[in-house]
Design a protein around this motif. Structure first.
Motif, PDB file in Angstrom:
ATOM      1  N   GLU A 331      28.596  17.161  50.247  1.00 45.17           N
ATOM      2  CA  GLU A 331      28.276  16.341  50.982  1.00 45.17           C
ATOM      3  C   GLU A 331      26.803  15.654  50.732  1.00 45.17           C
ATOM      4  O   GLU A 331      25.629  16.636  50.157  1.00 45.17           O
ATOM      5  N   ASP A 332      26.755  14.454  51.155  1.00 47.24           N
ATOM      6  CA  ASP A 332      25.530  14.104  51.149  1.00 47.24           C
ATOM      7  C   ASP A 332      24.517  13.937  52.524  1.00 47.24           C
ATOM      8  O   ASP A 332      24.525  14.282  53.618  1.00 47.24           O
ATOM      9  N   VAL A 333      22.956  15.421  51.830  1.00 45.50           N
ATOM     10  CA  VAL A 333      22.497  15.314  52.836  1.00 45.50           C
ATOM     11  C   VAL A 333      20.634  14.610  52.740  1.00 45.50           C
ATOM     12  O   VAL A 333      20.039  15.559  51.759  1.00 45.50           O
ATOM     13  N   ALA A 334      20.007  14.434  53.749  1.00 47.99           N
ATOM     14  CA  ALA A 334      19.681  13.298  53.321  1.00 47.99           C
ATOM     15  C   ALA A 334      19.281  12.442  51.942  1.00 47.99           C
ATOM     16  O   ALA A 334      18.278  12.646  51.198  1.00 47.99           O
ATOM     17  N   GLY A 335      20.064  11.894  51.526  1.00 49.84           N
ATOM     18  CA  GLY A 335      20.018  11.283  50.327  1.00 49.84           C
ATOM     19  C   GLY A 335      19.963  12.676  48.689  1.00 49.84           C
ATOM     20  O   GLY A 335      20.644  11.858  47.964  1.00 49.84           O
ATOM     21  N   GLU A 336      20.736  13.564  49.058  1.00 53.25           N
ATOM     22  CA  GLU A 336      21.215  14.650  48.156  1.00 53.25           C
ATOM     23  C   GLU A 336      22.351  15.576  48.148  1.00 53.25           C
ATOM     24  O   GLU A 336      22.945  15.491  49.119  1.00 53.25           O
ATOM     25  N   LEU A 337      22.822  15.589  46.721  1.00 48.85           N
ATOM     26  CA  LEU A 337      24.094  16.223  47.433  1.00 48.85           C
ATOM     27  C   LEU A 337      24.326  17.362  46.926  1.00 48.85           C
ATOM     28  O   LEU A 337      23.784  17.817  46.068  1.00 48.85           O
ATOM     29  N   LYS A 338      24.535  18.115  48.139  1.00 46.85           N
ATOM     30  CA  LYS A 338      25.415  19.713  48.141  1.00 46.85           C
ATOM     31  C   LYS A 338      26.412  19.911  47.831  1.00 46.85           C
ATOM     32  O   LYS A 338      27.410  19.292  48.863  1.00 46.85           O
ATOM     33  N   TYR A 339      26.389  20.099  46.710  1.00 48.23           N
ATOM     34  CA  TYR A 339      27.888  20.881  46.672  1.00 48.23           C
ATOM     35  C   TYR A 339      28.889  22.411  47.480  1.00 48.23           C
ATOM     36  O   TYR A 339      27.886  22.517  48.195  1.00 48.23           O
ATOM     37  N   ARG A 340      30.361  21.509  47.874  1.00 45.60           N
ATOM     38  CA  ARG A 340      30.607  21.941  48.616  1.00 45.60           C
ATOM     39  C   ARG A 340      31.917  22.909  48.270  1.00 45.60           C
ATOM     40  O   ARG A 340      32.444  23.952  49.406  1.00 45.60           O
TER      41      ARG A 340
END
Length: 384
Positions: A331-340
Protein backbone atom coordinates in the motif's frame (compact mmCIF):
# COMPACT_ATOMS: atom_id res chain seq x y z
CA UNK A 1 29.47 -13.87 -6.27
CA UNK A 2 27.57 -17.12 -5.99
CA UNK A 3 23.96 -16.53 -6.66
CA UNK A 4 21.28 -17.91 -5.94
CA UNK A 5 26.51 -16.62 2.32
CA UNK A 6 29.85 -12.93 5.08
CA UNK A 7 33.49 -10.83 4.46
CA UNK A 8 35.53 -12.24 7.27
CA UNK A 9 37.45 -9.86 9.43
CA UNK A 10 40.77 -9.22 7.74
CA UNK A 11 43.14 -9.69 10.68
CA UNK A 12 46.83 -8.88 10.26
CA UNK A 13 48.77 -12.00 9.40
CA UNK A 14 50.98 -13.33 12.21
CA UNK A 15 54.72 -13.02 11.94
CA UNK A 16 56.67 -15.89 10.44
CA UNK A 17 58.07 -16.81 13.85
CA UNK A 18 54.64 -16.81 15.47
CA UNK A 19 53.24 -18.80 12.56
CA UNK A 20 55.94 -21.43 12.93
CA UNK A 21 55.31 -21.75 16.64
CA UNK A 22 51.51 -22.01 16.45
CA UNK A 23 50.02 -22.20 12.93
CA UNK A 24 46.43 -21.01 12.92
CA UNK A 25 44.09 -18.77 11.03
CA UNK A 26 44.85 -15.08 10.93
CA UNK A 27 41.14 -14.45 10.36
CA UNK A 28 37.80 -14.55 12.09
CA UNK A 29 35.20 -16.09 9.79
CA UNK A 30 31.48 -15.49 9.66
CA UNK A 31 29.01 -18.36 9.89
CA UNK A 32 25.94 -18.12 7.74
CA UNK A 33 22.38 -18.86 8.79
CA UNK A 34 20.22 -20.75 6.27
CA UNK A 35 18.00 -19.14 3.66
CA UNK A 36 14.76 -20.47 2.24
CA UNK A 37 14.64 -24.19 1.49
CA UNK A 38 15.36 -24.82 -2.20
CA UNK A 39 12.55 -25.91 -4.46
CA UNK A 40 12.78 -29.65 -5.12
CA UNK A 41 10.58 -32.59 -6.00
CA UNK A 42 10.09 -35.40 -8.51
CA UNK A 43 8.03 -33.20 -10.86
CA UNK A 44 10.55 -30.37 -10.91
CA UNK A 45 12.70 -30.54 -14.03
CA UNK A 46 16.26 -29.23 -13.81
CA UNK A 47 15.79 -25.96 -15.72
CA UNK A 48 12.67 -25.10 -13.71
CA UNK A 49 14.42 -25.86 -10.39
CA UNK A 50 17.39 -23.67 -11.34
CA UNK A 51 15.19 -20.77 -12.46
CA UNK A 52 13.41 -20.87 -9.10
CA UNK A 53 16.39 -21.43 -6.81
CA UNK A 54 18.64 -18.75 -8.32
CA UNK A 55 16.11 -16.13 -7.16
CA UNK A 56 14.41 -17.87 -4.25
CA UNK A 57 16.36 -16.01 -1.54
CA UNK A 58 16.34 -12.68 -3.36
CA UNK A 59 14.01 -9.82 -2.42
CA UNK A 60 11.54 -8.40 -4.87
CA UNK A 61 13.14 -5.44 -6.54
CA UNK A 62 11.99 -2.14 -5.08
CA UNK A 63 11.92 -3.52 -1.53
CA UNK A 64 12.99 -1.16 1.24
CA UNK A 65 14.98 -3.10 3.83
CA UNK A 66 14.48 -1.49 7.22
CA UNK A 67 17.15 -2.21 9.84
CA UNK A 68 17.46 -1.71 13.59
CA UNK A 69 20.36 -1.85 16.03
CA UNK A 70 19.73 -3.38 19.44
CA UNK A 71 20.66 -0.56 21.81
CA UNK A 72 19.04 -1.31 25.17
CA UNK A 73 21.04 -2.86 28.06
CA UNK A 74 18.18 -5.32 28.60
CA UNK A 75 18.50 -6.67 25.03
CA UNK A 76 20.55 -9.83 25.06
CA UNK A 77 20.58 -13.42 26.23
CA UNK A 78 21.87 -15.61 29.03
CA UNK A 79 24.57 -18.10 28.09
CA UNK A 80 26.01 -21.03 30.00
CA UNK A 81 29.70 -20.92 30.79
CA UNK A 82 32.13 -23.84 30.84
CA UNK A 83 32.10 -23.95 34.66
CA UNK A 84 28.32 -24.42 34.70
CA UNK A 85 27.50 -20.85 35.69
CA UNK A 86 25.46 -18.46 33.53
CA UNK A 87 26.12 -14.97 32.27
CA UNK A 88 23.97 -12.33 30.56
CA UNK A 89 25.52 -11.12 27.30
CA UNK A 90 24.07 -7.95 25.73
CA UNK A 91 23.21 -7.56 22.07
CA UNK A 92 23.88 -3.82 22.03
CA UNK A 93 27.08 -2.32 20.73
CA UNK A 94 28.89 1.02 20.80
CA UNK A 95 28.12 3.82 18.36
CA UNK A 96 31.40 3.22 16.52
CA UNK A 97 30.23 -0.29 15.59
CA UNK A 98 26.80 0.91 14.52
CA UNK A 99 28.43 3.56 12.37
CA UNK A 100 30.60 0.93 10.67
CA UNK A 101 27.48 -0.99 9.68
CA UNK A 102 25.76 2.18 8.43
CA UNK A 103 28.77 2.83 6.20
CA UNK A 104 28.51 -0.71 4.84
CA UNK A 105 24.85 -0.22 3.97
CA UNK A 106 25.90 2.98 2.17
CA UNK A 107 28.46 1.05 0.10
CA UNK A 108 25.65 -1.05 -1.30
CA UNK A 109 23.21 1.86 -1.60
CA UNK A 110 25.72 4.01 -3.49
CA UNK A 111 25.66 1.50 -6.34
CA UNK A 112 22.24 2.90 -7.29
CA UNK A 113 20.09 -0.20 -6.78
CA UNK A 114 16.38 -0.87 -6.96
CA UNK A 115 16.52 -2.09 -3.36
CA UNK A 116 17.02 0.48 -0.58
CA UNK A 117 17.89 0.60 3.14
CA UNK A 118 16.52 2.66 6.02
CA UNK A 119 17.39 2.67 9.70
CA UNK A 120 14.38 2.60 12.04
CA UNK A 121 14.06 3.26 15.76
CA UNK A 122 12.21 0.12 16.88
CA UNK A 123 12.67 -3.57 16.22
CA UNK A 124 8.96 -3.92 15.44
CA UNK A 125 9.48 -1.74 12.35
CA UNK A 126 12.59 -3.58 11.23
CA UNK A 127 13.08 -6.43 8.80
CA UNK A 128 16.80 -6.65 9.64
CA UNK A 129 17.67 -6.63 13.37
CA UNK A 130 21.36 -6.23 14.17
CA UNK A 131 23.17 -7.24 17.34
CA UNK A 132 26.77 -7.02 18.56
CA UNK A 133 26.90 -10.04 20.86
CA UNK A 134 30.53 -10.75 21.73
CA UNK A 135 31.54 -14.39 21.34
CA UNK A 136 28.64 -15.23 19.04
CA UNK A 137 30.58 -14.67 15.83
CA UNK A 138 29.51 -12.62 12.85
CA UNK A 139 26.61 -14.00 10.84
CA UNK A 140 23.43 -13.24 8.93
CA UNK A 141 20.42 -15.07 7.63
CA UNK A 142 20.22 -15.22 3.86
CA UNK A 143 17.71 -13.13 1.95
CA UNK A 144 13.95 -13.26 2.35
CA UNK A 145 14.00 -15.81 5.18
CA UNK A 146 14.58 -12.91 7.61
CA UNK A 147 10.83 -12.26 7.35
CA UNK A 148 10.25 -15.58 9.12
CA UNK A 149 12.51 -14.75 12.10
CA UNK A 150 10.65 -13.72 15.28
CA UNK A 151 10.58 -9.95 15.83
CA UNK A 152 12.46 -10.26 19.15
CA UNK A 153 15.39 -12.12 17.57
CA UNK A 154 18.46 -10.96 15.67
CA UNK A 155 18.80 -11.57 11.94
CA UNK A 156 22.44 -10.38 11.88
CA UNK A 157 25.25 -10.23 14.44
CA UNK A 158 28.78 -8.86 14.69
CA UNK A 159 30.84 -10.70 17.28
CA UNK A 160 34.08 -8.72 17.08
CA UNK A 161 35.24 -5.16 16.53
CA UNK A 162 34.52 -4.19 12.92
CA UNK A 163 35.59 -0.56 13.23
CA UNK A 164 38.62 -1.11 10.97
CA UNK A 165 37.09 -4.02 9.10
CA UNK A 166 34.52 -2.71 6.58
CA UNK A 167 34.37 -5.92 4.54
CA UNK A 168 32.77 -7.96 7.33
CA UNK A 169 29.73 -5.66 7.44
CA UNK A 170 29.54 -5.41 3.63
CA UNK A 171 29.68 -9.21 3.49
CA UNK A 172 26.90 -9.76 6.07
CA UNK A 173 24.65 -7.31 4.24
CA UNK A 174 25.41 -9.31 1.09
CA UNK A 175 23.93 -12.35 2.81
CA UNK A 176 20.84 -10.35 3.74
CA UNK A 177 20.51 -9.39 0.07
CA UNK A 178 20.40 -13.10 -0.76
CA UNK A 179 24.00 -13.87 -1.74
CA UNK A 180 25.86 -17.01 -0.72
CA UNK A 181 29.53 -17.68 0.05
CA UNK A 182 31.51 -17.51 -3.16
CA UNK A 183 34.10 -20.06 -1.98
CA UNK A 184 31.22 -22.58 -1.91
CA UNK A 185 30.46 -21.97 -5.57
CA UNK A 186 30.32 -25.44 -7.18
CA UNK A 187 32.13 -24.07 -10.25
CA UNK A 188 35.13 -22.75 -8.27
CA UNK A 189 37.20 -25.87 -8.87
CA UNK A 190 38.30 -25.75 -5.22
CA UNK A 191 39.41 -29.11 -3.78
CA UNK A 192 40.01 -28.86 -0.05
CA UNK A 193 42.52 -30.61 2.17
CA UNK A 194 39.50 -31.36 4.30
CA UNK A 195 41.11 -32.68 7.46
CA UNK A 196 43.49 -29.73 7.54
CA UNK A 197 40.52 -27.34 7.13
CA UNK A 198 38.60 -29.02 9.96
CA UNK A 199 41.67 -28.92 12.25
CA UNK A 200 42.45 -25.27 11.47
CA UNK A 201 38.89 -24.01 11.99
CA UNK A 202 38.69 -25.88 15.30
CA UNK A 203 41.44 -23.60 16.66
CA UNK A 204 40.99 -20.03 17.93
CA UNK A 205 39.72 -17.53 17.02
CA UNK A 206 36.92 -19.58 15.40
CA UNK A 207 36.64 -22.79 17.44
CA UNK A 208 34.23 -24.37 14.98
CA UNK A 209 32.84 -27.88 15.06
CA UNK A 210 33.27 -30.15 12.04
CA UNK A 211 29.59 -29.66 11.23
CA UNK A 212 29.88 -25.87 11.26
CA UNK A 213 33.04 -25.94 9.15
CA UNK A 214 31.44 -28.27 6.64
CA UNK A 215 28.35 -26.07 6.29
CA UNK A 216 30.27 -22.81 5.88
CA UNK A 217 33.33 -23.95 3.91
CA UNK A 218 33.51 -27.52 2.62
CA UNK A 219 29.92 -27.87 1.44
CA UNK A 220 29.29 -26.96 -2.18
CA UNK A 221 26.19 -25.03 -3.16
CA UNK A 222 23.71 -26.84 -5.36
CA UNK A 223 24.44 -26.08 -9.01
CA UNK A 224 20.71 -25.37 -9.43
CA UNK A 225 21.02 -22.41 -7.03
CA UNK A 226 23.92 -20.74 -8.83
CA UNK A 227 23.64 -18.52 -11.88
CA UNK A 228 26.38 -18.98 -14.45
CA UNK A 229 29.47 -21.16 -14.29
CA UNK A 230 32.22 -18.70 -13.35
CA UNK A 231 34.04 -18.20 -10.04
CA UNK A 232 35.01 -14.85 -8.52
CA UNK A 233 37.86 -15.25 -5.99
CA UNK A 234 37.82 -11.46 -5.42
CA UNK A 235 34.15 -11.38 -4.37
CA UNK A 236 33.37 -9.77 -1.03
CA UNK A 237 31.42 -12.97 -0.37
CA UNK A 238 34.63 -15.05 -0.56
CA UNK A 239 36.70 -15.95 2.51
CA UNK A 240 40.47 -15.49 2.40
CA UNK A 241 42.43 -18.67 3.08
CA UNK A 242 46.06 -19.22 4.07
CA UNK A 243 48.28 -21.35 1.87
CA UNK A 244 47.99 -25.11 2.22
CA UNK A 245 44.28 -25.61 2.88
CA UNK A 246 43.39 -25.86 -0.83
CA UNK A 247 44.70 -28.71 -2.97
CA UNK A 248 43.22 -27.40 -6.22
CA UNK A 249 43.78 -24.94 -7.85
CA UNK A 250 47.34 -26.05 -7.17
CA UNK A 251 48.76 -22.51 -6.76
CA UNK A 252 46.96 -22.20 -3.40
CA UNK A 253 49.06 -25.01 -1.94
CA UNK A 254 51.88 -22.50 -1.61
CA UNK A 255 50.19 -19.10 -1.72
CA UNK A 256 47.20 -17.69 0.15
CA UNK A 257 43.87 -17.03 -1.50
CA UNK A 258 43.25 -13.39 -0.66
CA UNK A 259 40.30 -11.48 -2.19
CA UNK A 260 41.17 -7.94 -3.21
CA UNK A 261 38.84 -6.38 -0.63
CA UNK A 262 35.56 -4.55 -1.09
CA UNK A 263 33.02 -5.27 -3.78
CA UNK A 264 34.47 -6.86 -6.89
CA UNK A 265 33.45 -5.84 -10.40
CA UNK A 266 31.42 -9.03 -10.65
CA UNK A 267 29.72 -8.39 -7.28
CA UNK A 268 28.61 -5.01 -8.59
CA UNK A 269 27.40 -6.35 -11.93
CA UNK A 270 25.48 -9.16 -10.28
CA UNK A 271 23.67 -7.04 -7.67
CA UNK A 272 22.75 -4.47 -10.31
CA UNK A 273 21.33 -7.20 -12.51
CA UNK A 274 19.14 -8.57 -9.72
CA UNK A 275 18.17 -5.20 -8.25
CA UNK A 276 18.07 -2.69 -11.15
CA UNK A 277 16.84 0.86 -10.60
CA UNK A 278 13.04 1.01 -10.36
CA UNK A 279 10.75 3.66 -11.89
CA UNK A 280 8.70 5.75 -9.43
CA UNK A 281 5.18 4.57 -8.56
CA UNK A 282 3.72 7.46 -10.57
CA UNK A 283 5.15 5.92 -13.74
CA UNK A 284 3.89 2.37 -13.20
CA UNK A 285 1.13 0.92 -15.41
CA UNK A 286 -2.31 0.31 -13.88
CA UNK A 287 -3.90 -3.12 -13.63
CA UNK A 288 -7.58 -2.60 -14.37
CA UNK A 289 -10.04 -4.32 -12.06
CA UNK A 290 -11.44 -7.62 -13.43
CA UNK A 291 -9.26 -7.46 -16.55
CA UNK A 292 -6.49 -10.02 -16.95
CA UNK A 293 -3.09 -8.81 -18.10
CA UNK A 294 -0.72 -11.07 -19.95
CA UNK A 295 2.72 -11.09 -18.36
CA UNK A 296 5.17 -10.25 -21.11
CA UNK A 297 8.20 -10.81 -18.89
CA UNK A 298 10.89 -13.46 -19.05
CA UNK A 299 12.03 -15.83 -16.32
CA UNK A 300 13.83 -13.88 -13.61
CA UNK A 301 12.05 -10.63 -14.41
CA UNK A 302 9.50 -8.62 -12.44
CA UNK A 303 6.62 -6.29 -13.21
CA UNK A 304 5.05 -3.71 -10.87
CA UNK A 305 1.41 -2.73 -11.36
CA UNK A 306 -0.77 -0.10 -9.71
CA UNK A 307 -4.16 -1.11 -8.25
CA UNK A 308 -6.71 1.58 -7.34
CA UNK A 309 -9.89 0.18 -5.73
CA UNK A 310 -13.11 2.15 -6.11
CA UNK A 311 -14.75 0.47 -3.10
CA UNK A 312 -13.59 -0.67 0.33
CA UNK A 313 -13.89 -4.46 0.44
CA UNK A 314 -11.92 -7.69 0.17
CA UNK A 315 -10.24 -8.24 -3.18
CA UNK A 316 -8.50 -11.21 -4.69
CA UNK A 317 -5.49 -11.21 -6.97
CA UNK A 318 -3.79 -14.15 -8.64
CA UNK A 319 -1.62 -15.34 -11.48
CA UNK A 320 -2.90 -17.80 -14.11
CA UNK A 321 -1.03 -20.28 -16.30
CA UNK A 322 1.71 -22.90 -15.94
CA UNK A 323 4.24 -20.72 -14.21
CA UNK A 324 6.13 -20.21 -10.94
CA UNK A 325 5.52 -16.73 -9.55
CA UNK A 326 5.83 -14.58 -6.45
CA UNK A 327 3.23 -11.86 -5.88
CA UNK A 328 3.37 -9.20 -3.16
CA UNK A 329 0.92 -6.37 -2.47
CA UNK A 330 2.03 -3.03 -1.02
CA UNK A 331 0.00 0.00 0.00
CA UNK A 332 1.28 3.44 -0.94
CA UNK A 333 1.20 5.40 2.33
CA UNK A 334 2.41 8.97 1.83
CA UNK A 335 4.90 7.80 -0.78
CA UNK A 336 6.11 4.83 1.28
CA UNK A 337 5.19 1.32 0.17
CA UNK A 338 3.92 -0.75 3.11
CA UNK A 339 3.82 -4.54 2.84
CA UNK A 340 0.30 -5.97 2.98
CA UNK A 341 0.70 -9.60 1.93
CA UNK A 342 2.39 -12.01 -0.43
CA UNK A 343 2.29 -15.53 -1.87
CA UNK A 344 4.96 -17.65 -3.55
CA UNK A 345 3.84 -20.65 -5.62
CA UNK A 346 7.30 -21.65 -6.87
CA UNK A 347 7.79 -25.39 -7.16
CA UNK A 348 4.13 -26.08 -6.38
CA UNK A 349 1.23 -27.25 -8.53
CA UNK A 350 -0.87 -24.11 -8.01
CA UNK A 351 -0.93 -20.40 -8.76
CA UNK A 352 -0.04 -17.54 -6.41
CA UNK A 353 -3.18 -16.04 -4.85
CA UNK A 354 -3.99 -13.30 -2.33
CA UNK A 355 -7.22 -12.18 -0.69
CA UNK A 356 -6.88 -8.88 1.16
CA UNK A 357 -9.05 -5.97 2.25
CA UNK A 358 -8.30 -2.78 0.34
CA UNK A 359 -9.50 0.77 0.94
CA UNK A 360 -11.29 2.97 -1.54
CA UNK A 361 -9.26 5.92 -2.77
CA UNK A 362 -5.92 4.41 -1.80
CA UNK A 363 -3.20 3.29 -4.17
CA UNK A 364 -1.60 -0.14 -4.07
CA UNK A 365 1.30 -1.72 -5.93
CA UNK A 366 1.27 -5.39 -6.92
CA UNK A 367 4.72 -6.80 -7.65
CA UNK A 368 4.93 -9.99 -9.69
CA UNK A 369 8.15 -12.00 -10.11
CA UNK A 370 8.32 -14.63 -12.83
CA UNK A 371 10.57 -17.47 -11.76
CA UNK A 372 9.68 -19.81 -14.61
CA UNK A 373 6.98 -20.27 -17.24
CA UNK A 374 6.31 -23.47 -19.15
CA UNK A 375 5.17 -21.46 -22.17
CA UNK A 376 6.27 -17.91 -22.86
CA UNK A 377 3.47 -15.36 -22.94
CA UNK A 378 0.86 -17.72 -21.49
CA UNK A 379 0.84 -16.40 -17.93
CA UNK A 380 -1.51 -13.66 -16.77
CA UNK A 381 -2.39 -11.71 -13.63
CA UNK A 382 -5.75 -10.34 -12.54
CA UNK A 383 -7.54 -8.81 -9.53
CA UNK A 384 -11.25 -8.85 -8.83
Amino acid sequence: MATPRSTPARRPAPSKNAEAQAPRYAFHYCSVRPGLAPAAGPGLVADRAQAINVLRDKWLNGTELTYYFYDQPSDGQTVMLADGSSQFVPWSGPESQRQAVRKAFKVWADLGLGISFREVSSREQAMVRIGFMAGDGSWSYVGRVVRDIAADQRTMNFGWNIGNDPDTAIHEIGHTLGFEHEHQNPFSGIVWDEEKVYASLAEPPNGWSRQKTHFNIIRKLDEASVEGTSWDPDSVMHYPFPAGLILQPARYKTQPLQPAGGLSARDIAQVKKIYPVQPPVSQLPELVLAESRRLQIAAGQQIDLVLQPSRTRSYQMATFGEADTLIVLYEDVAGELKYRGGDDDSGEDRNAHLKLRMQRGRRYVLRVRMYYASFAGETAVMWW
